[in-house]
Each structure stands twice: as C-alpha cells, then as structure tokens.
Scaffold this active site. Sequence first.
Site, short mmCIF file in Angstrom:
data_model
loop_
_atom_site.label_atom_id
_atom_site.label_comp_id
_atom_site.label_asym_id
_atom_site.label_seq_id
_atom_site.Cartn_x
_atom_site.Cartn_y
_atom_site.Cartn_z
N HIS A 64 42.91 -66.49 -50.83
CA HIS A 64 42.43 -65.43 -51.71
C HIS A 64 41.35 -65.94 -52.67
O HIS A 64 40.54 -65.15 -53.15
CB HIS A 64 43.60 -64.83 -52.49
CG HIS A 64 44.38 -63.83 -51.70
ND1 HIS A 64 44.72 -62.59 -52.17
CD2 HIS A 64 44.87 -63.90 -50.43
CE1 HIS A 64 45.40 -61.93 -51.24
NE2 HIS A 64 45.51 -62.71 -50.18
N ASP A 65 41.35 -67.24 -52.92
CA ASP A 65 40.27 -67.81 -53.72
C ASP A 65 38.98 -67.85 -52.92
O ASP A 65 37.94 -67.33 -53.34
CB ASP A 65 40.65 -69.22 -54.18
CG ASP A 65 39.55 -69.89 -55.00
OD1 ASP A 65 38.88 -69.18 -55.77
OD2 ASP A 65 39.38 -71.12 -54.87
N VAL A 68 36.75 -64.74 -52.02
CA VAL A 68 36.11 -64.01 -53.12
C VAL A 68 35.18 -64.96 -53.86
O VAL A 68 35.63 -65.87 -54.55
CB VAL A 68 37.17 -63.43 -54.08
CG1 VAL A 68 36.49 -62.68 -55.23
CG2 VAL A 68 38.12 -62.50 -53.33
N GLY A 70 33.66 -67.49 -52.89
CA GLY A 70 33.76 -68.88 -52.49
C GLY A 70 34.94 -69.61 -53.10
O GLY A 70 35.66 -69.08 -53.95
N SER A 74 38.27 -69.10 -58.88
CA SER A 74 38.14 -67.87 -59.69
C SER A 74 39.43 -67.07 -59.69
O SER A 74 39.73 -66.36 -60.66
CB SER A 74 36.98 -67.01 -59.17
OG SER A 74 37.18 -66.63 -57.82
N HIS A 191 50.62 -66.65 -41.21
CA HIS A 191 51.78 -65.76 -41.36
C HIS A 191 52.99 -66.24 -40.57
O HIS A 191 53.94 -65.49 -40.39
CB HIS A 191 51.40 -64.34 -40.96
CG HIS A 191 50.61 -63.61 -42.00
ND1 HIS A 191 50.20 -62.32 -41.87
CD2 HIS A 191 50.15 -64.02 -43.22
CE1 HIS A 191 49.52 -61.95 -42.95
NE2 HIS A 191 49.48 -62.97 -43.78
N THR A 192 52.96 -67.48 -40.14
CA THR A 192 54.17 -68.08 -39.58
C THR A 192 55.13 -68.50 -40.70
O THR A 192 56.27 -68.86 -40.46
CB THR A 192 53.83 -69.29 -38.69
OG1 THR A 192 55.02 -69.75 -38.04
CG2 THR A 192 53.24 -70.44 -39.51
N ASP A 244 54.83 -73.22 -37.57
CA ASP A 244 54.76 -73.44 -36.13
C ASP A 244 53.98 -72.31 -35.48
O ASP A 244 53.29 -71.55 -36.16
CB ASP A 244 56.17 -73.58 -35.54
CG ASP A 244 57.06 -72.38 -35.87
OD1 ASP A 244 56.52 -71.30 -36.20
OD2 ASP A 244 58.30 -72.51 -35.78
#
Length: 316
Positions: A64-65, A68, A70, A74, A191-192, A244
């Site tokens: 998420h950093d 947005v 780079g 922020s 999202h594992t 995994d």
Amino acid sequence: MALPISKVDFLIFMCLIGLGSAQLSSNFYATKCPNALSTIKSAVNSAVAKEARMGASLLRLHFHDCFVQGCDASVLLDDTSNFTGEKTAGPNANSIRGFEVIDTIKSQVESLCPGVVSCADILAVAARDSVVALGGASWNVLLGRRDSTTASLSSANSDLPAPFFNLSGLISAFSNKGFTTKELVTLSGAHTIGQAQCTAFRTRIYNESNIDPTYAKSLQANCPSVGGDTNLSPFDVTTPNKFDNAYYINLRNKKGLLHSDQQLFNGVSTDSQVTAYSNNAATFNTDFGNAMIKMGNLSPLTGTSGQIRTNCRKTN
C-alpha cells in the site's frame, strides 16, 4: 562515428529511467548501520511469533505504500490539523495495520544509528522478513530509499486495487504501476497469508456462482448477510499462516476469498499462470521475490530527495 540522434536520445533515456533503482543497493547500510537488518528481522520475528497475521499486515503495508506515489513511507504519516495522510483512504481505513511494529523497529534502529535508516526501507525489509517468518523464500532487498514529506489521499483512493475489481480492473491497476499481467498473478499470491473483513467478501459468498458451495456456506457462518462487518476470515483456508502456493490451488477449487481473487481463475487469460503456480511452489517463490524487488523500486526517493524521518508517523 556519431550515433544517430534517435539512438543517443534512447541511451540517455535508458540511463535516466535506471537512475532511481541504480541508487538502491543491498549493502546500503553495511557500514552506515551494520546491525540494521538483523534488528529489523528480530523485531519482525517477535511480532509474527505473537500474532501470525502481523506478517501479512506488514507485507500489505509495503504494498500500500509503494502503489501510492512510490515506496516512500507516505502510508505511515498520521493526519494532523494541517496535514492529510493516506490512512483514511477507502482501501486503508480500519484495514491496514502494523504501525506499532514499525514504530518499535524505528525506535530500535534510531537508538543504533540516529537519522540513518529510513522508514521506507524498514517497510521493504519488514515485508521480506515477514514472508520468511511464515515459511516463504527470501529475496535480496535493495536499500537506500528516503522518506517523503508528502502523502496523497486521492492517489490512495484511486491507485490501490479493490476487492470487487474484475480482471480488467486488476490488470489496469497493476499495469499503471509497470507490472505485467503475470506479475499481477504473482503478487496476488501474497493472499496466501492474512485475513479479510466480512465487508470485503460478503457480496461474493451470497451472490456469486463461481465459488465452492461448501466453502461459501462455511464463510457465511462467520459473515452473516447483515452485521458482523469486521469479522475476519483467512484468504487461504488450507494453510492460513504459511507462505506457500496454496492460494493458487484454492483458486482452482473455486475457494478464492475475494471476488478479485477468483477473477484470476475464472475461464480467463490468467488461468494458465494460476495453474502453473499451483503445480510449482519453487517457481512461485522465485517469481514472487523478483516481483517484490520490482515493486520496491517504484519511484524511490534517493540521494538528497525527501528525508530520513525520526518518527515514521510524522515529518521532521
């Protein structure tokens, strides 16, 4: 013999676009703060040992950093009476977490080497160490980022992919940051690990057909059609606390938690890449590390740009 002007321009252009990442180095702190990386690793291991979910939270903070303006930390800046950060953006509000862990790490490295290690680099290293702490493969984190003095609430609202995105929206969001469709599939493998709130997947489990019925019913028990908005369910129902390739196996079995997850395996162009990763964990691990290095190179502040924040939550 002089090169044609078009070739000269091209060479200059290639040098310029490589300048940002060229200033990042894996041994940036080797002499400036030799114990920085081991300090970060120890703190991450401690945090993940207390709560496995924290590993996913720290990995997500870095993502998420970087998406947005780079990889500039922020995302860590708090709102004040005269400053608006990114924490209240739709994709972040009541969702991103792990700030206290970053605070702890920053305090520890500041005591070792005041004003040397950036918050942006802490995020990058903590993301890698979180994956390793949960059983994933390591990668070589390039360092030397500096911290921004600005944030962008509007970019956080517009640039981060949403859980309700269709494949075309996901491809566009990642393409806008320079990623291929393959790298979209690769990075989605994050999202594992981790969990999502009921509000992020309620529509999917009650209204969509490309979901395993038994899986949907099990999720409905913890996510009623009304209420329970913040109830959590794991992205990976099989090995929720292990990094995994089970995420991809789950997608093939119609057990993607979010609408955006299952979009990657839904009779579409990305099906083959999901299948490949579901069959080869080693390939996924290698590709994931490379994609994370690329993500860490998104518009870093280097040299004299930005600053090294003393407190990651506010500018100096």
